[in-house]
Design a protein around this motif. Sequence first.
Motif, PDB file in Angstrom:
ATOM      1  N   ARG A 126       0.833  -1.211   0.000  1.00  0.00           N
ATOM      2  CA  ARG A 126       0.000   0.000   0.000  1.00  0.00           C
ATOM      3  C   ARG A 126       0.864   1.256   0.000  1.00  0.00           C
ATOM      4  NH1 ARG A 126      -3.062   3.442  -1.197  1.00  0.00           N
ATOM      5  NH2 ARG A 126      -4.846   4.166  -0.020  1.00  0.00           N
ATOM      6  N   TYR A 127       2.018   1.179   0.694  1.00  0.00           N
ATOM      7  CA  TYR A 127       2.950   2.305   0.753  1.00  0.00           C
ATOM      8  C   TYR A 127       4.359   1.745   0.861  1.00  0.00           C
ATOM      9  CZ  TYR A 127       5.740   6.157   2.462  1.00  0.00           C
ATOM     10  OH  TYR A 127       6.732   7.099   2.588  1.00  0.00           O
ATOM     11  N   LEU A 128       5.299   2.405   0.178  1.00  0.00           N
ATOM     12  CA  LEU A 128       6.702   2.063   0.285  1.00  0.00           C
ATOM     13  C   LEU A 128       7.492   3.342   0.094  1.00  0.00           C
ATOM     14  CD1 LEU A 128       8.859  -0.135   0.556  1.00  0.00           C
ATOM     15  CD2 LEU A 128       8.756  -0.439  -1.924  1.00  0.00           C
ATOM     16  N   GLY A 129       8.262   3.717   1.113  1.00  0.00           N
ATOM     17  CA  GLY A 129       9.021   4.952   1.007  1.00  0.00           C
ATOM     18  C   GLY A 129       9.573   5.384   2.343  1.00  0.00           C
ATOM     19  N   PRO A 130       9.903   6.685   2.459  1.00  0.00           N
ATOM     20  CA  PRO A 130      10.496   7.189   3.692  1.00  0.00           C
ATOM     21  C   PRO A 130       9.503   7.164   4.864  1.00  0.00           C
ATOM     22  CG  PRO A 130      10.133   8.984   2.131  1.00  0.00           C
ATOM     23  CD  PRO A 130       9.794   7.716   1.427  1.00  0.00           C
ATOM     24  N   LEU A 131      10.071   7.224   6.060  1.00  0.00           N
ATOM     25  CA  LEU A 131       9.264   7.154   7.274  1.00  0.00           C
ATOM     26  C   LEU A 131       8.238   8.279   7.395  1.00  0.00           C
ATOM     27  CD1 LEU A 131      11.993   6.199   9.905  1.00  0.00           C
ATOM     28  CD2 LEU A 131      10.397   4.692   8.730  1.00  0.00           C
ATOM     29  N   ASP A 132       8.492   9.418   6.762  1.00  0.00           N
ATOM     30  CA  ASP A 132       7.563  10.548   6.885  1.00  0.00           C
ATOM     31  C   ASP A 132       6.341  10.424   5.965  1.00  0.00           C
ATOM     32  OD1 ASP A 132       8.520  11.143   4.347  1.00  0.00           O
ATOM     33  OD2 ASP A 132       9.575  12.953   4.959  1.00  0.00           O
ATOM     34  N   LEU A 133       6.207   9.294   5.292  1.00  0.00           N
ATOM     35  CA  LEU A 133       5.066   8.978   4.426  1.00  0.00           C
ATOM     36  C   LEU A 133       4.950   9.885   3.200  1.00  0.00           C
ATOM     37  CD1 LEU A 133       2.368   8.149   7.126  1.00  0.00           C
ATOM     38  CD2 LEU A 133       3.840   6.567   5.873  1.00  0.00           C
ATOM     39  N   ARG A 134       6.050  10.464   2.757  1.00  0.00           N
ATOM     40  CA  ARG A 134       6.033  11.305   1.553  1.00  0.00           C
ATOM     41  C   ARG A 134       6.241  10.487   0.287  1.00  0.00           C
ATOM     42  NH1 ARG A 134       9.078  16.939   3.075  1.00  0.00           N
ATOM     43  NH2 ARG A 134       7.994  17.227   5.054  1.00  0.00           N
ATOM     44  N   GLY A 135       6.368   9.198   0.423  1.00  0.00           N
ATOM     45  CA  GLY A 135       6.587   8.328  -0.732  1.00  0.00           C
ATOM     46  C   GLY A 135       5.287   8.027  -1.460  1.00  0.00           C
ATOM     47  N   THR A 136       5.352   7.079  -2.341  1.00  0.00           N
ATOM     48  CA  THR A 136       4.220   6.718  -3.194  1.00  0.00           C
ATOM     49  C   THR A 136       3.304   5.735  -2.479  1.00  0.00           C
ATOM     50  OG1 THR A 136       5.610   7.001  -5.133  1.00  0.00           O
ATOM     51  CG2 THR A 136       3.604   5.724  -5.426  1.00  0.00           C
ATOM     52  N   SER A 137       2.006   5.979  -2.602  1.00  0.00           N
ATOM     53  CA  SER A 137       1.037   4.996  -2.114  1.00  0.00           C
ATOM     54  C   SER A 137       0.433   4.291  -3.321  1.00  0.00           C
ATOM     55  CB  SER A 137      -0.052   5.659  -1.266  1.00  0.00           C
ATOM     56  OG  SER A 137      -0.764   6.595  -2.031  1.00  0.00           O
ATOM     57  N   PHE A 138      -0.045   3.075  -3.085  1.00  0.00           N
ATOM     58  CA  PHE A 138      -0.544   2.232  -4.158  1.00  0.00           C
ATOM     59  C   PHE A 138      -1.955   1.762  -3.822  1.00  0.00           C
ATOM     60  CE2 PHE A 138       4.016   1.837  -3.707  1.00  0.00           C
ATOM     61  CZ  PHE A 138       4.471   2.152  -4.978  1.00  0.00           C
ATOM     62  N   PRO A 139      -2.795   1.530  -4.833  1.00  0.00           N
ATOM     63  CA  PRO A 139      -4.160   1.044  -4.574  1.00  0.00           C
ATOM     64  C   PRO A 139      -4.131  -0.401  -4.082  1.00  0.00           C
ATOM     65  CG  PRO A 139      -3.730   1.092  -6.926  1.00  0.00           C
ATOM     66  CD  PRO A 139      -2.527   1.713  -6.256  1.00  0.00           C
ATOM     67  N   THR A 140      -5.210  -0.814  -3.452  1.00  0.00           N
ATOM     68  CA  THR A 140      -5.300  -2.184  -2.924  1.00  0.00           C
ATOM     69  C   THR A 140      -6.111  -3.067  -3.871  1.00  0.00           C
ATOM     70  OG1 THR A 140      -7.210  -1.525  -1.621  1.00  0.00           O
ATOM     71  CG2 THR A 140      -5.078  -1.490  -0.517  1.00  0.00           C
ATOM     72  N   LYS A 141      -5.768  -3.094  -5.111  1.00  0.00           N
ATOM     73  CA  LYS A 141      -6.470  -3.907  -6.109  1.00  0.00           C
ATOM     74  C   LYS A 141      -6.297  -5.391  -5.819  1.00  0.00           C
ATOM     75  CE  LYS A 141      -5.712  -0.578  -9.794  1.00  0.00           C
ATOM     76  NZ  LYS A 141      -4.975  -0.316 -11.015  1.00  0.00           N
ATOM     77  N   GLY A 142      -7.372  -6.146  -5.991  1.00  0.00           N
ATOM     78  CA  GLY A 142      -7.309  -7.589  -5.909  1.00  0.00           C
ATOM     79  C   GLY A 142      -7.143  -8.175  -4.527  1.00  0.00           C
ATOM     80  N   LEU A 143      -7.360  -7.403  -3.485  1.00  0.00           N
ATOM     81  CA  LEU A 143      -7.156  -7.905  -2.144  1.00  0.00           C
ATOM     82  C   LEU A 143      -8.254  -8.854  -1.700  1.00  0.00           C
ATOM     83  CD1 LEU A 143      -5.145  -7.812   0.121  1.00  0.00           C
ATOM     84  CD2 LEU A 143      -6.290  -5.817   1.029  1.00  0.00           C
ATOM     85  N   ASP A 144      -9.467  -8.690  -2.220  1.00  0.00           N
ATOM     86  CA  ASP A 144     -10.583  -9.608  -1.921  1.00  0.00           C
ATOM     87  C   ASP A 144     -10.768  -9.832  -0.437  1.00  0.00           C
ATOM     88  OD1 ASP A 144     -11.000  -9.948  -4.654  1.00  0.00           O
ATOM     89  OD2 ASP A 144      -9.582 -11.604  -4.746  1.00  0.00           O
ATOM     90  N   LEU A 145     -11.093  -8.787   0.266  1.00  0.00           N
ATOM     91  CA  LEU A 145     -11.303  -8.904   1.709  1.00  0.00           C
ATOM     92  C   LEU A 145     -12.502  -9.785   2.015  1.00  0.00           C
ATOM     93  CD1 LEU A 145     -10.747  -5.189   2.744  1.00  0.00           C
ATOM     94  CD2 LEU A 145      -9.228  -7.106   3.141  1.00  0.00           C
ATOM     95  N   PRO A 146     -12.396 -10.626   3.059  1.00  0.00           N
ATOM     96  CA  PRO A 146     -13.534 -11.456   3.438  1.00  0.00           C
ATOM     97  C   PRO A 146     -14.634 -10.599   4.050  1.00  0.00           C
ATOM     98  CG  PRO A 146     -11.769 -11.668   5.040  1.00  0.00           C
ATOM     99  CD  PRO A 146     -11.239 -10.809   3.908  1.00  0.00           C
ATOM    100  N   SER A 147     -15.839 -11.123   4.023  1.00  0.00           N
ATOM    101  CA  SER A 147     -16.948 -10.393   4.653  1.00  0.00           C
ATOM    102  C   SER A 147     -16.848 -10.539   6.167  1.00  0.00           C
ATOM    103  CB  SER A 147     -18.286 -10.935   4.153  1.00  0.00           C
ATOM    104  OG  SER A 147     -18.405 -12.289   4.515  1.00  0.00           O
ATOM    105  N   PHE A 148     -17.354  -9.585   6.862  1.00  0.00           N
ATOM    106  CA  PHE A 148     -17.326  -9.595   8.322  1.00  0.00           C
ATOM    107  C   PHE A 148     -18.717  -9.897   8.833  1.00  0.00           C
ATOM    108  CE2 PHE A 148     -13.969  -6.785   6.853  1.00  0.00           C
ATOM    109  CZ  PHE A 148     -12.893  -7.278   7.547  1.00  0.00           C
ATOM    110  N   GLY A 149     -19.148 -11.145   8.727  1.00  0.00           N
ATOM    111  CA  GLY A 149     -20.518 -11.444   9.109  1.00  0.00           C
ATOM    112  C   GLY A 149     -20.655 -12.589  10.043  1.00  0.00           C
TER     113      GLY A 149
END
Length: 155
Positions: free
Chosen positions: A132-155
């Motif tokens: 989702r993110y890769l870069g410096p500790l101050d979070l100024r790096g690039t973030s990426f979308p969470t495509k294809g993660l297929d989260l389970p339902s919470f039911g």
Amino acid sequence: MTTSLDTLAIRELVDAWHAAVNLRDISLLHDAFEPSAVWEVLAPVNLRHEGRDAILKGLQESMGRQELLVQLCSGLVVTLRGDSAASAVSTLVEQGRETKESAPWMAIAFYRDELVKRDGRWRFATRSLHVRYLGPLDLRGTSFPTKGLDLPSFG
């Protein structure tokens, strides 16, 4: 029959992965993977290892490139599918540096795991890390979308 003991065993398996990385002790993972398992880190890293031995060797090499490496795992959601199959999603926050002189970095990602139970023991069949993110500790790096993660339902 699946039980809360299965969920606990899967949680312990995921925790063992992070303990092995943090302690730099691959022996904690000797029986954590199916023989034909896959461990992959998706874009932008694009890393893939197939087979238990290749995974353990790749993890050892990855850890060896870092002078300091610490992982924290949270938000683990386990979905049991019958007596011998499960999936899990967890959040990973990782920080490290290659040398004392190099800039520290941070990764924020989600693991998507497929697990199987054989001979009474849960093992990883697939571990896919979605960055989702890769870069410096101050979070100024690039973030990426969470495509294809297929989260389970919470039911």
